[in-house]
Design a protein around this motif. Sequence first.
Motif, PDB file in Angstrom:
ATOM      1  N   LEU A 131      39.893  51.188  31.762  1.00 15.01           N
ATOM      2  CA  LEU A 131      40.784  50.873  32.889  1.00 15.01           C
ATOM      3  C   LEU A 131      42.105  50.305  32.373  1.00 15.01           C
ATOM      4  N   SER A 132      42.017  49.550  31.308  1.00 16.60           N
ATOM      5  CA  SER A 132      43.212  48.937  30.718  1.00 16.60           C
ATOM      6  C   SER A 132      44.107  49.976  30.034  1.00 16.60           C
ATOM      7  N   ALA A 133      43.568  51.181  29.854  1.00 17.92           N
ATOM      8  CA  ALA A 133      44.342  52.247  29.200  1.00 17.92           C
ATOM      9  C   ALA A 133      45.195  53.028  30.195  1.00 17.92           C
ATOM     10  N   ALA A 134      45.218  52.604  31.469  1.00 19.35           N
ATOM     11  CA  ALA A 134      46.035  53.303  32.477  1.00 19.35           C
ATOM     12  C   ALA A 134      47.472  53.410  31.978  1.00 19.35           C
ATOM     13  N   PRO A 135      48.111  54.571  32.188  1.00 16.14           N
ATOM     14  CA  PRO A 135      49.444  54.769  31.633  1.00 16.14           C
ATOM     15  C   PRO A 135      50.495  53.935  32.362  1.00 16.14           C
ATOM     16  N   GLY A 136      51.489  53.491  31.600  1.00 13.52           N
ATOM     17  CA  GLY A 136      52.580  52.696  32.164  1.00 13.52           C
ATOM     18  C   GLY A 136      53.921  53.265  31.734  1.00 13.52           C
ATOM     19  N   ALA A 137      54.838  52.372  31.408  1.00 13.07           N
ATOM     20  CA  ALA A 137      56.192  52.793  31.025  1.00 13.07           C
ATOM     21  C   ALA A 137      56.129  53.723  29.810  1.00 13.07           C
ATOM     22  N   GLY A 138      56.910  54.814  29.868  1.00 16.56           N
ATOM     23  CA  GLY A 138      56.947  55.755  28.764  1.00 16.56           C
ATOM     24  C   GLY A 138      55.680  56.589  28.664  1.00 16.56           C
ATOM     25  N   GLY A 139      54.796  56.475  29.678  1.00 13.80           N
ATOM     26  CA  GLY A 139      53.547  57.233  29.658  1.00 13.80           C
ATOM     27  C   GLY A 139      52.526  56.641  28.698  1.00 13.80           C
ATOM     28  N   ARG A 140      52.898  55.538  28.068  1.00  8.36           N
ATOM     29  CA  ARG A 140      51.962  54.897  27.122  1.00  8.36           C
ATOM     30  C   ARG A 140      51.026  53.955  27.885  1.00  8.36           C
ATOM     31  N   PRO A 141      49.814  53.743  27.384  1.00  6.85           N
ATOM     32  CA  PRO A 141      48.881  52.832  28.059  1.00  6.85           C
ATOM     33  C   PRO A 141      49.499  51.447  28.255  1.00  6.85           C
ATOM     34  N   VAL A 142      49.228  50.844  29.429  1.00  5.35           N
ATOM     35  CA  VAL A 142      49.751  49.499  29.683  1.00  5.35           C
ATOM     36  C   VAL A 142      49.079  48.502  28.738  1.00  5.35           C
ATOM     37  N   GLN A 143      47.802  48.737  28.435  1.00  4.53           N
ATOM     38  CA  GLN A 143      46.994  47.815  27.614  1.00  4.53           C
ATOM     39  C   GLN A 143      47.052  46.406  28.174  1.00  4.53           C
ATOM     40  N   GLU A 144      46.817  46.333  29.480  1.00  2.37           N
ATOM     41  CA  GLU A 144      46.830  45.013  30.116  1.00  2.37           C
ATOM     42  C   GLU A 144      45.472  44.354  29.924  1.00  2.37           C
ATOM     43  N   TRP A 145      45.454  43.037  29.930  1.00  2.00           N
ATOM     44  CA  TRP A 145      44.204  42.286  29.744  1.00  2.00           C
ATOM     45  C   TRP A 145      43.467  42.209  31.067  1.00  2.00           C
ATOM     46  N   LEU A 146      42.229  42.662  31.092  1.00  3.97           N
ATOM     47  CA  LEU A 146      41.398  42.538  32.290  1.00  3.97           C
ATOM     48  C   LEU A 146      40.301  41.517  32.001  1.00  3.97           C
ATOM     49  N   GLU A 147      39.974  40.748  33.015  1.00  7.60           N
ATOM     50  CA  GLU A 147      38.919  39.752  32.828  1.00  7.60           C
ATOM     51  C   GLU A 147      37.600  40.315  33.359  1.00  7.60           C
ATOM     52  N   HIS A 161      45.137  40.415  36.798  1.00  8.17           N
ATOM     53  CA  HIS A 161      45.957  39.246  37.149  1.00  8.17           C
ATOM     54  C   HIS A 161      47.436  39.605  37.278  1.00  8.17           C
ATOM     55  N   TYR A 162      48.106  38.986  38.262  1.00 10.17           N
ATOM     56  CA  TYR A 162      49.574  38.980  38.239  1.00 10.17           C
ATOM     57  C   TYR A 162      50.061  37.982  37.185  1.00 10.17           C
ATOM     58  N   ARG A 163      49.407  36.813  37.213  1.00 12.03           N
ATOM     59  CA  ARG A 163      49.726  35.771  36.230  1.00 12.03           C
ATOM     60  C   ARG A 163      48.426  35.178  35.718  1.00 12.03           C
ATOM     61  N   GLY A 164      48.456  34.625  34.551  1.00 11.97           N
ATOM     62  CA  GLY A 164      47.276  33.923  34.053  1.00 11.97           C
ATOM     63  C   GLY A 164      46.595  34.651  32.907  1.00 11.97           C
ATOM     64  N   ALA A 165      46.852  35.939  32.775  1.00 15.26           N
ATOM     65  CA  ALA A 165      46.302  36.683  31.646  1.00 15.26           C
ATOM     66  C   ALA A 165      47.383  36.787  30.565  1.00 15.26           C
ATOM     67  N   PRO A 166      46.960  36.994  29.311  1.00 10.68           N
ATOM     68  CA  PRO A 166      47.962  37.215  28.265  1.00 10.68           C
ATOM     69  C   PRO A 166      48.809  38.455  28.599  1.00 10.68           C
ATOM     70  N   ALA A 167      50.006  38.526  28.039  1.00 12.17           N
ATOM     71  CA  ALA A 167      50.917  39.636  28.344  1.00 12.17           C
ATOM     72  C   ALA A 167      50.332  40.956  27.844  1.00 12.17           C
TER      73      ALA A 167
END
Lengths: 135, 393
Positions: A106-122, A9-15
Motif C-alpha cells: 500500500l505504501s508503494a502507491a505512486p506519487g510525484a513523478g510516478g515514483r512510489p510515495v513510500q509513505e509510512w503506514l502504521e 497519517h496527515y501528521r505524526g508519521a515520519p516523512a
Amino acid sequence: MAKYLLLKHYRGAPAPVNDVPTDQWTPEELSAHVRYMQDFAARLEGTGEFVDTQALTPEGTFVRYDGEGRPPVTDGPFAETKDLIAGWMVIDVETYERALELAGELSAAPGAGGRPVQEWLEVRPFLAAPSTITE
Amino acid sequence: MVDEALLRTLTPAVLGTLVRRGADFASAEDAVQDALVEAVRVWPDDPPRDPQGWLVTVAWRKFLDAARADTSRRHREVRVEAEPLPGPGEAVDDTLHLYFLCAHPSLTPASAVALTLRAVGGLTTKQIAQAYLVPEATMAQRISRAKRTVSGVRFTQPGDVATVLRVLYLVFNEGYSGDVDLAGEAIRLTRQLAVKTHHEEVAGLLALMLLHHARRPARTGPDGRLVPLAEQDRSLWNTRLIAEGVDVLQAALTRDRLGEFQAQAAIAALHADAQTAEETDWVQIVEWYDELVRLTGSPVARLNRAVAVGEADGPRAGLAALAGLDPALPRHAAVAAYLHERDGDPVTAARLYAEAARSAPSLPERDHLTRQAARLNTQLRSRAAGGRHSPTR
C-alpha cells in the motif's frame, strides 16, 4: 485470521521518501494514485482479506461532557496536534507477516513523478474475540 | 412442514456424493441448493421414504440440467455422464469425504474454516461473514477461492482426521458471538464426524467442546465481563452436557490411544467434577498436563501446567515451573501475576497484571486483567493509608 488497521497519517508519521505535497502533483499522478488504491482494495476483496477502508477530513473538533444539563464543550481544531489520522484500511489476514507485506504494498502507491510515495503506514492489531478454551 | 434440521444434516452427504461423482464443487453446491428448495416444496404433500436418496437423485438431475444448459461445458458434461457411478462399498463415506476436502492441507486455516461452515455446515455466506466480522463480498471470495483450491483434489483413501479436527477446533474456539452460534455449530459438526469415524481424538475433541460449552452460561457476568473458572457460579453449568462429555471421553480413553484432545478434555472433566473450586483435584490435573506436554511439547500447555502446579504444590512451585518458560508467551505475565499474588507479593502481582493487560489479545481479557491490577492497587493504597493513620488512631 486476525484483523489489522493500516493507519495513514496527515501528521505524526515520519516523512515519506517521495515527500511532495499532493497539490504539487500532476492530475495524472493523482489519478494514478487513486486508481492504485482502488485496485489494491479490489484485489484484497478478491483474496478474501478486505474489511474496510475510509478516509477522514484533515480537521476535526474535540468534544467533551460539561456536566448535567449543559451542552458539550467543543474545542479545536488544534494546529499543534502532533498525531493526525488521514484514513485507514482494515484487513483480515492469516499472519502478522502478511499484514506487513500488504502495508508495504500500500505504501508503494505512486506519487510525484510516478515514483512510489513510500509513505509510512502504521500497522495496528485489533483486539480479537476471547477464545473459549483457555486452560 | 419440512424438518429443516434434517435437511441440514443430510446436505453434506448429498453434496459429497455429487462431488465424488465428478461434479465440480460450485456446481454441485448450486444443484444441492436447488434440490433443497424442491424438497421444501414437495415433501409436505409427498414425503419420501429415503430423504437422502431423494435429494441425491434430484440434485444430480439439477446438476446435469445445469451442465446441459451451459453449452460451453458440453464436453465435460458428456464425460461426467459417461463415467460409471461409483456403487456401494466406497472407501470413504460421502459426508466424511466432504469434511476431508474442506479441511484439505492446501487450504489456509481461515479458508478451511469458511469452506467447512459453508459446505459441511450449510451456513450461508452472509452468516459466516457476520460471524467473522468481514464484508459478505470478502467472505464470498474467500469461499470461492477455497473451492477452486480443492476442486482438483480426489481422495483415493481417507484423509488425515487431524486436519479436520484442527478446523473444527478453530470454529469452536475463535470467532465472534453474533447470530450464528459457532460453538454450537462446531459441536454439531464434530458430533456428526464422531458418528462417522469412531476415532479416539474425534471423541476427545467432542468431549472437550461439550465440557467447555457446559460452562458457557457461567463464563460471562451480566455486564459481559469474563468470570474466571474459580469464581464461576457452578450451579449454572449445564450438567447434561457435562455428563455427555464425560461419557464420550471415558469411552475414548478405554481404547488406550491417548491424544492431545483427550488429555485436554480430561482436564476439563476434572474441573467439571469439582462441586466447588476448592474441591478441584489439582494433583490429577497436573498429571494430565504432564501428558499433554509429553504429547505436544506445547509451550502453552507448559504455561497452563505452571498454574496447575501452583494450585497443587503451592505458588512457589508454580513460579519454579514458570521459570524456564519464555516470558514472551501469550498470557505469561497474567500467570506470573496470579502466582505472585498467591505468594503474598501484591506489588509484583499488580505490576504484572497491568503488563498483562497491555498485551491482552481481547478486550474482555484486557478488562479482566486491568480490574485485577486495579483491585490490588486499591488494596495497596488503602493499606498504605491505614499504615499512615494507624498511629493517630
